[in-house]
Scaffold this active site. Structure first.
Site, short mmCIF file in Angstrom:
data_model
loop_
_atom_site.label_atom_id
_atom_site.label_comp_id
_atom_site.label_asym_id
_atom_site.label_seq_id
_atom_site.Cartn_x
_atom_site.Cartn_y
_atom_site.Cartn_z
N TYR A 1 0.84 -1.19 0.00
CA TYR A 1 0.00 0.00 0.00
C TYR A 1 0.88 1.24 0.00
CZ TYR A 1 1.02 0.57 4.96
OH TYR A 1 1.66 0.76 6.14
N CYS A 2 0.32 2.31 -0.49
CA CYS A 2 1.04 3.59 -0.44
C CYS A 2 0.00 4.69 -0.29
CB CYS A 2 1.91 3.77 -1.68
SG CYS A 2 0.97 3.93 -3.20
N THR A 3 0.43 5.92 -0.35
CA THR A 3 -0.48 7.04 -0.10
C THR A 3 -1.65 7.09 -1.08
OG1 THR A 3 1.30 8.32 0.84
CG2 THR A 3 -0.60 9.54 0.11
N GLY B 1 -4.88 3.58 -2.71
CA GLY B 1 -4.00 3.89 -1.57
C GLY B 1 -4.75 4.19 -0.29
N ILE B 2 -4.00 4.69 0.67
CA ILE B 2 -4.56 5.00 1.99
C ILE B 2 -5.64 6.09 1.90
CG2 ILE B 2 -4.01 5.94 4.29
CD1 ILE B 2 -3.01 3.10 3.86
#
Ligand SMILES: [Zn+2]
Ligand SMILES: [Zn+2]
Length: 163
Positions: A13-15, A41-42
């Site tokens: 996961y990433c932003t 993403g988040i």
């Protein structure tokens, strides 16, 4: 290092869901069979969880790359001030234009250091503007921003070379 994990479930996961999408594609290509990524993403995850009334598993602040520097997801503060070590999660750019280091600073340290990352930067920041410009001419900016530790090591290395 990861070679024995080819049959494990891997979740990335990433932003904003763009970098992890690329990274998971890269891993699939290299023989990892169970790679997943968090779509959107988040940022997207937090919105969906909120909309669905679900408890978010992501706590604290999500770093974002625009002027806000962070989007609060929950009230938990899991990071620490880089200067005094007390709980804080406010990202800031060092106010010294010759530095601009991105770091975490609590409110008290922000006051004490005028939003700067070190006393050195604070000293420069409080100089008249013309003097600051004059100073910056002689400094390799890239070195200051990305390689602070090296910069600190330098005088010592120079000393060693003398011996
Ligand atoms: Zn602090
Ligand atoms: Zn600084």
């Amino acid at each position: 290092m990861m070679q024995d994990k080819k049959d494990k479930n891997i979740i990335m996961y990433c932003t904003g869901g763009i970098r992890c999408e690329k990274a998971s594609a890269y891993m699939l290509h290299h023989g990892f069979n169970h790679v997943y990524h968090l779509e959107g993403g988040i940022i997207n995850y937090a919105r969906q969880a909120k909309a669905a009334g679900l408890e978010t598993k992501f706590i604290g602040k999500n770093f974002v790359f625009d002027d806000r520097l962070g989007e609060r997801i929950t009230e938990d503060i899991i990071a620490k001030c880089h200067q005094c070590g007390k709980p804080a999660d406010t990202h800031t750019n060092c106010k010294n234009d010759g530095c601009h280091l991105l770091f975490i600073q609590c409110d008290e340290c922000a006051k004490q250091f005028d939003g700067c990352c070190t006393v050195e930067c604070q000293t420069v920041y409080n100089l008249p503007l013309e003097e600051q410009v004059e100073l910056r001419k002689g400094i390799d900016k890239g070195m200051m921003v990305f390689n602070k530790s090296k910069k600190r090591l330098r005088p010592r290395l120079d000393e060693m070379n003398k011996k």
